[in-house]
Scaffold this motif. Sequence first.
Motif, PDB file in Angstrom:
ATOM      1  N   ASP A 220      -1.805   7.360  -1.058  1.00 44.01           N
ATOM      2  CA  ASP A 220      -1.893   6.004  -0.530  1.00 44.01           C
ATOM      3  C   ASP A 220      -3.202   5.321  -0.924  1.00 44.01           C
ATOM      4  N   VAL A 221      -4.330   6.007  -0.736  1.00 47.01           N
ATOM      5  CA  VAL A 221      -5.620   5.356  -0.978  1.00 47.01           C
ATOM      6  C   VAL A 221      -5.849   5.113  -2.466  1.00 47.01           C
ATOM      7  N   THR A 222      -5.388   6.014  -3.323  1.00 52.88           N
ATOM      8  CA  THR A 222      -5.592   5.810  -4.762  1.00 52.88           C
ATOM      9  C   THR A 222      -4.646   4.751  -5.323  1.00 52.88           C
ATOM     10  N   VAL A 223      -3.406   4.702  -4.834  1.00 49.67           N
ATOM     11  CA  VAL A 223      -2.468   3.678  -5.308  1.00 49.67           C
ATOM     12  C   VAL A 223      -2.920   2.292  -4.856  1.00 49.67           C
ATOM     13  N   ARG A 224      -3.318   2.168  -3.591  1.00 51.71           N
ATOM     14  CA  ARG A 224      -3.772   0.860  -3.097  1.00 51.71           C
ATOM     15  C   ARG A 224      -4.980   0.363  -3.890  1.00 51.71           C
ATOM     16  N   THR A 225      -5.899   1.255  -4.190  1.00 47.26           N
ATOM     17  CA  THR A 225      -7.089   0.841  -4.945  1.00 47.26           C
ATOM     18  C   THR A 225      -6.725   0.502  -6.383  1.00 47.26           C
ATOM     19  N   ALA A 226      -5.812   1.265  -6.983  1.00 44.17           N
ATOM     20  CA  ALA A 226      -5.369   0.954  -8.347  1.00 44.17           C
ATOM     21  C   ALA A 226      -4.707  -0.418  -8.400  1.00 44.17           C
ATOM     22  N   GLU A 227      -3.913  -0.734  -7.384  1.00 43.97           N
ATOM     23  CA  GLU A 227      -3.278  -2.052  -7.344  1.00 43.97           C
ATOM     24  C   GLU A 227      -4.321  -3.162  -7.207  1.00 43.97           C
ATOM     25  N   ALA A 228      -5.359  -2.883  -6.441  1.00 44.18           N
ATOM     26  CA  ALA A 228      -6.391  -3.900  -6.206  1.00 44.18           C
ATOM     27  C   ALA A 228      -7.212  -4.205  -7.446  1.00 44.18           C
ATOM     28  N   ILE A 229      -7.378  -3.217  -8.325  1.00 45.16           N
ATOM     29  CA  ILE A 229      -8.227  -3.437  -9.512  1.00 45.16           C
ATOM     30  C   ILE A 229      -7.411  -3.448 -10.806  1.00 45.16           C
ATOM     31  N   GLU A 230      -6.083  -3.587 -10.708  1.00 47.16           N
ATOM     32  CA  GLU A 230      -5.244  -3.489 -11.909  1.00 47.16           C
ATOM     33  C   GLU A 230      -5.805  -4.370 -13.029  1.00 47.16           C
ATOM     34  N   PRO A 231      -6.086  -3.772 -14.176  1.00 49.32           N
ATOM     35  CA  PRO A 231      -6.752  -4.519 -15.253  1.00 49.32           C
ATOM     36  C   PRO A 231      -5.760  -5.237 -16.152  1.00 49.32           C
ATOM     37  N   SER A 232      -6.297  -6.109 -16.965  1.00 52.17           N
ATOM     38  CA  SER A 232      -5.552  -6.641 -18.095  1.00 52.17           C
ATOM     39  C   SER A 232      -5.744  -5.656 -19.242  1.00 52.17           C
ATOM     40  N   ILE A 233      -4.661  -5.019 -19.664  1.00 53.60           N
ATOM     41  CA  ILE A 233      -4.774  -3.980 -20.681  1.00 53.60           C
ATOM     42  C   ILE A 233      -5.402  -4.516 -21.962  1.00 53.60           C
TER      43      ILE A 233
END
Length: 405
Positions: A220-233
């Motif tokens: 949960d904590v890693t997915v939420r953080t990944a969603e929050a910082i999702e980059p432009s590839i």
Amino acid sequence: MAEQSLGDRLAQVRRRRSLTQEELAQAAGVSVATIFKLEQGQRTSARVSTLHALARALGVTTSELFGPGAELDPDTNGDTASLVALRRILAPAPGAPSSVDDLPTLDDLKASISAVSRTGLHCRYTDTLAELPPLISSAQAAADHYQGQDGLGAQHLLARAYLTTGTVLAQFRHEDLAYDAIIRAITAAQQAGDPILHASGIYHLGWIFIRQGRFDDAEDVTVRTAEAIEPSISRSSPAHIAIWGRLLVEASAAAARNNRAAASRDLLTLARSAAARLAHDRFDYDQHWSSFGPTTVAAIEVENAMTTGDADHAVHLARQIPASDHIQLVTRMRHLLTIAEASVATRNYETSVKTLQTVRDAAPEWLKNQRLARHVVRDLLDATSIRRAKNVGLAELADYIGVRP
């Protein structure tokens, strides 16, 4: 686990100690016939003095002859006394004075943190533990003193010091202390205004949760953080893409351990898309305390296969990973340990022993702190003759890493 008879357990412990019946009889001062009859079930009990003698010769407690050997106490992985100085920093006594005499410059502090981090990255954990207390004291003093841009820089360095502390403590299985250090790192990264370093702290927090068996929390904590910082590839920096991918890898590992195979695969597919944007695995420890890239993703895929019980697939995947000098030492050692585990599961015992010996040569202190290594060695001892265990160095390896029968 089915209950073992006294004879079955005696035979198991003896084999794991790589002793013949004759060698055990001589060491314990009992007759070979007694040992033979116990192990064959011709006798189901023995005098207490006989059991004591057998236990002493086998290096176990007498009670351990009546059940599976207990896992090593986590505190025995390291000298608890060596943590006293670090505990005084992380949990100071009320009113304790500062132990820093001279305030460091930020350049000097950065150089010190980089040096200690490199020591930890080379798996020299005892040395790192000794160096951390004065380093953290200096970093805390700098964060309290400097203001403005220098203050942001000091908070960044403090976060890195805490991240180093948390990862080393986790290697010694002091997860609660490690959790405290990682939370401090996350807070310092927020104070520094560095979202990438903050995300790196969350990745390490996810790792601590996995070590504690908190798989839902880790995912949960890693997915939420990944969603929050999702980059432009196409536009984001390599460091940004790397930490996003690292978070997804950790989430995938947590999902695999939580019997969520489909979610684990989906998360790893996303991580692979991030890795494809990088030429090779990145080391960002001097800035954001992380590493990530194609080889890291491939190694985690092998580990996930073993986690879900597919040893044949794990072996197949491992054969496809090219050799690389661009991955962290711990990542490479963990991958080799997974290969050793998969080799036992597929009855390739020789490869497993050789792989474990390679790990011992490259990272001896790391290997001693791995519970999985002890489980793999126990399985090897159960599957290998006593003579062969001695000849190929398995008996020596078991003694080196402190296997309890």
